[in-house]
Design a protein around this motif. Structure first.
Motif: not given
Length: 980
Positions: A562-569
């Motif tokens: 599973l690959s999760v793309i994370v927006p910046v915090s």
């Protein structure tokens, strides 16, 4: 000898009664009445084991008041009253009454008298002149002496004693009355016989019992015993007992004892006691019976054993035996043919043979044996499995055992599954061991099992034991929903884990890279599929798998990626160095960093919504922006981060750039052009640059006058009233957290108005004569120089003089007859003229032949002086006009002498309405400071004249510009040429 009551420890003595527990008080001296001024020592006896601190005394000195407590032993007293003592928890002693008497004649007697005592009664007179003292008992005269003795006290000595003394020449004095009551030293003895009715051959003990008085417990007693009138043994003995080792019939008779002191002064006999021998009848064989009368008893039943004889002398001792083991022993003393019994609750150990015996000293007799059988019900059985596991695999061999802890044989066991009998087994004795039930397991054997045990008194059932036959699980399959390999952070993903077969309960574990995320247990197939659901973050980008286990070993699924793309915090903006207040000129680095976000990430920095620099890109670790700060860099900063999923703003961070203070400017302001004593001086200090708050300090001659704070910047003021000591140099200091700056110095001279002058006249002789030279001296004791003096004769001006440096001035005059009259003078330093008191002078005329030359000389001298004065006045008038109508000796144009003293305040003359402002300005920080004095005045409505009075009252209207060279020390103001 004197009788002093004493109490020792009352140790138990054989043959004497139990000692009293009360302590006893002894006195020294032993009298209960003594003369006032003397003292008596009281001792609490009978408890030597206690320390003096634990002895408590009570003094009842008035019947209506509470007793007073005293600690210690002994104690010394000098007050009348009742005294008691107490040792810890013992009872209080009997009271002792003491009297401290002031009577002229007192009779002193001991506290107590016992039989056999030697007693002395003492009659004590207060006056030595008292003679012929006589003793009386019950008003009968005994003897003429100051002392009276009783040698062996007995009951006949009881009575009331007193003494009478006779004083010459007429009078007699009677003492107090002392009551003598002779007490028993010890009580009459009592003879006791043990045993009371002895049998032939018994050992008999004779005891002579008596009790000493507590106060005489130390007296030694001796004893002797008699049969009829014959002495037994060797006579007197310290022991109160006498034993007859084996009494016979011939020893019957009358017995008595005698107790006495060792000196045999006091002896006392007991009453006679008769000893009668008794005959003994042997006991018959006892009979043992059981109650209730049955052969078998159940455990827990009550059983009574009775042992009975039909004849025999008492006392009779019964003994009960079980298998030759003594159970109990009972002695009967009085009743013939009594039934003696033992009762107890039966247990399995009570089965066996019982018998009893009876004995009255002539040999024991035994009963017949009685057998007893106790049946024990079975206890609740315990069912056990082997192997001892609640969960076993299909195909395993399991053995069931049923066992009881107690119970009489034979015992029958039954094995049951869910109420269905599997097997029945009977055990005849304990040697038969355990007979198990064994079978090979299938899935149908998963049930509850129990067993029962019975020995004819009712079956007992075991606790149920659950047996679970487990089918191993197959390898599970892990699935994701939605079924996508790449998802965005924040999306909801559900994981399912499922097996095709396996016994429940089944425990599933969801793992990411070997780390357990969640554990779920399914109790049955009806529970369906229980997924794991979570909102995705960057940390969820990993390989996932699951396991399934039902107790027979876990099975693992295939891994799913599973690959999760994370927006910046939202980024965090920090300062380096980590402080929100920095000094102007320092370098500050802004660091912006997002804790989460898939790279690459772009960062931007803003100050008051203005972009500071170009966009910067970074993968991890954030980005930085550096700058050298000025005052304009104070304000709010923030940053942005973006990785194409939308920008995020940081929290605003406030940076404050602190600016050091600049060199302050000090200005001085007075109400008039000239600083005068009494005026209010206002000092202003201002630093044009610097971060607030700013602290200002004001100095006079380097001594702090005071301080003030400008919380928001700007200038501050400091005011005070001037005195003469306030002349000198002034400066101020401005400081904030970044340092301090000192202003240039400003010189101030405080002018003092002149005081009324004093005029003195001096002539060559005591009487002024025409032709003498008169010296007029005028002096003002106070006032700032230069001072002008004017001299007057009958209010006509004679002339003037100046004192440039202060002090007085003189004016000489050659006297004529016209100079008789009143003289005065006037002083002025520009702040107002002061007039002296008038002085009267009488000039005496000369002879005729001397008058002409003298007159001629005087006339010439006057004309010369008038001409000179006129020239001086004309010159002064001209110079005053050239100088702007101000005398050249104006103190405002002369250099000021700065005094380090505290300033003195004065007012300027009323006709000068000046508003001066003293200031120093150094705009470029050079070595030259420009100082100014600005003044304004109203023009005189009348034209000025050249008379001396008009000159003194002319109002100056001149503006002076001054240049001062800056230095670290006091500044000297150089006066420039006046300007119109």
């Amino acid at each position: 000898m004197l009788l002093w009551p004493t109490l020792l420890v009352l140790a138990p003595v054989i043959g004497q009664f139990a000692p009293a527990l009360k302590p006893v008080i002894s006195l020294h001296p032993p009298w209960t009445i003594v003369s006032q001024g003397q003292t008596v020592d009281l001792t609490c006896n009978g408890f030597h084991s206690y320390t003096p601190e634990k002895i408590k005394w009570y003094h009842l000195y008035h019947e209506k008041q509470l007793p007073r407590e005293i600690l210690g032993n002994p104690i010394r007293v000098n007050e009348s009253g009742q005294y008691r003592c107490q040792a810890q928890d013992s009872p209080q002693s009997n009271p002792v009454s003491l009297v401290f008497s002031s009577a002229p004649l007192i009779l002193q007697a001991p506290l107590s008298v016992f039989e056999g005592d030697f007693v002395v009664l003492r009659c004590q007179a207060k006056k030595k002149e008292m003679l012929n003292i006589a003793f009386f008992k019950d008003d009968k005269k005994l003897s003429k002496s100051s002392n009276f003795s009783i040698y062996h006290a007995n009951l006949k000595d009881n009575g009331a004693y007193k003494c009478i003394g006779y004083e010459k020449p007429c009078c007699s004095v009677s003492s107090n009355t002392a009551i003598i009551q002779v007490e028993e030293l010890f009580s009459r003895p009592v003879l006791t016989v043990s045993p009371h009715q002895p049998a032939n051959g018994d050992q008999v003990t004779l005891t002579c019992e008596t009790q000493l008085a507590p106060q005489r417990s130390d007296v030694q007693l001796q004893f002797r015993f008699f049969k009829d009138n014959s002495i037994l043994g060797s006579g007197w003995s310290r022991l109160p007992d006498f034993q007859i080792s084996s009494i016979r019939t011939k020893d019957s008779g009358s017995y008595w004892c005698e107790a006495g002191t060792v000196t045999e002064r006091i002896k006392k006999q007991s009453l006679r006691s008769k000893i009668n021998m008794r005959s003994i009848v042997p006991v018959s064989a006892p009979v043992l019976t059981l109650y209730p009368a049955k052969a078998k008893f159940r455990e827990g039943d009550m059983m009574t054993l009775r042992c009975q004889v039909w004849k025999g002398s008492f006392p009779i001792t019964y003994q009960f035996f079980h298998e030759d083991v003594l159970l109990k022993k009972i002695t009967s003393l009085y009743t013939y043919w009594i039934e003696n019994s033992v009762s107890f609750s039966l247990s399995a150990e009570n089965s066996g043979n019982y018998y009893c015996t009876a004995d009255n000293g002539l040999g024991p007799q035994r009963s017949k044996t009685v057998s007893l059988s106790v049946i024990v019900p079975v206890s609740a059985p315990v069912l056990t499995l082997h192997p001892a596991e609640a969960k076993v695999r299909e195909g395993d061999i399991v053995t069931l055992y049923c066992e009881v802890q107690k119970g009489s044989f034979p015992i029958t066991y039954q094995f049951l599954r869910e109420g269905v009998v599997l097997k029945t087994v009977t055990f005849q004795s304990a040697s038969w061991g355990r007979r198990p039930v064994t079978f090979s397991l299938t899935a149908m054997h998963s049930r509850n099992y129990y067993c029962t045990a019975d020995n004819g008194l009712g079956p007992q059932r075991s606790e149920a034991v659950s047996l679970s036959v487990i089918v191993p699980v197959s390898a599970p399959v892990l699935t994701l929903h939605p079924a996508e390999a790449k998802v965005r952070e924040g999306d909801i993903v559900t994981l399912y884990c499922e097996v095709q077969k396996g016994s429940f309960p089944i425990t599933y574990q969801f793992l990411r890279e070997g780390v357990v995320l969640k554990t779920v247990t399914f109790q049955s197939a009806s529970w369906g599929r229980r997924p794991v659901t979570f909102s995705l973050t960057a940390m969820h980008s990993r390989n996932y798998y699951c396991t399934a286990d039902n107790g027979l070993g876990p099975q693992r699924s295939e891994a799913v990626s599973l690959s999760v793309i994370v927006p910046v915090s939202a980024p965090v903006l920090t300062l380096r160095p980590a402080k929100t207040t920095v000094r102007e000129g320092e370098m500050v680095t802004l660091h912006c960093e997002s804790q989460t976000g898939s790279p690459p990430i772009w960062y931007e920095f803003y100050h008051k919504d203005v972009l500071l620099g170009p966009r910067s890109a970074s993968s991890w670790g954030g980005a930085s922006f550096s700058l050298y700060v000025t005052a304009e860099h104070s304000g709010n900063y923030y940053c942005k981060a973006d990785n194409d999923f939308g920008p995020q703003h940081s929290e605003a961070l406030h940076l404050f750039v602190s600016v050091p203070v600049s060199r302050p400017v000090l200005t001085l302001q007075t109400p008039k052009a000239q600083a005068v004593v009494g005026d209010m001086l206002e000092l202003h200090c201002e630093a044009l640059r610097g971060s607030p708050p700013i602290l200002y300090r004001f100095y006079h001659e380097h001594v702090i006058l005071g301080n003030n704070s400008a919380l928001s910047g700007g200038d501050v003021s400091f005011t005070f009233f001037l005195t003469t000591e306030h002349s000198g140099s002034y400066s101020c200091e401005a400081s904030n957290m970044l340092g301090a700056q000192h202003s240039d110095m400003v010189i101030l001279k405080v002018t003092v108005p002149v005081s009324p002058p004093v005029l003195t006249l001096q002539t060559p002789r005591a009487q002024a004569v025409v032709g003498d030279v008169l010296e007029l001296h005028c002096e003002a004791l106070r006032g700032s120089p230069p001072i002008w003096y004017w001299f007057y004769h009958e209010d006509v001006t004679l002339g003037n003089s100046s004192a440039p440096h202060g002090g007085g001035a003189s004016f000489n005059l050659s006297l004529t007859i016209e100079h008789s009259g009143n003289y005065s003078c006037e002083a002025d330093n520009g702040l107002g003229a002061q007039r002296s008191e008038a002085v009267t002078l009488f000039v005496q005329g000369l002879a005729e032949h001397r008058s002409d030359p003298v007159a001629t000389g005087v006339t010439c001298g006057l004309l010369s002086m008038v001409g000179l004065a006129t020239g001086v006045l004309l010159f002064y008038c001209w110079f005053s006009r050239k100088a702007g109508e101000r005398p050249t000796s104006d103190p405002s144009r002369s250099p000021s002498n700065l005094s380090p003293q505290e300033p003195t305040y004065h007012n300027v003359p009323a006709w000068i309405e000046l508003q001066p402002v003293y200031s120093n300005v150094n705009p470029r920080g050079g070595d030259v400071v420009y100082s100014e004095v600005r003044s304004s005045q109203e023009k005189n409505k009348h034209a000025a004249t050249c008379s001396s009075q008009h000159l003194r009252k002319k109002e100056p209207s001149v503006i002076y510009s001054q240049v001062k060279v800056a230095s670290t020390g006091p500044q000297i103001l150089a006066a420039s040429a006046p300007h119109r």
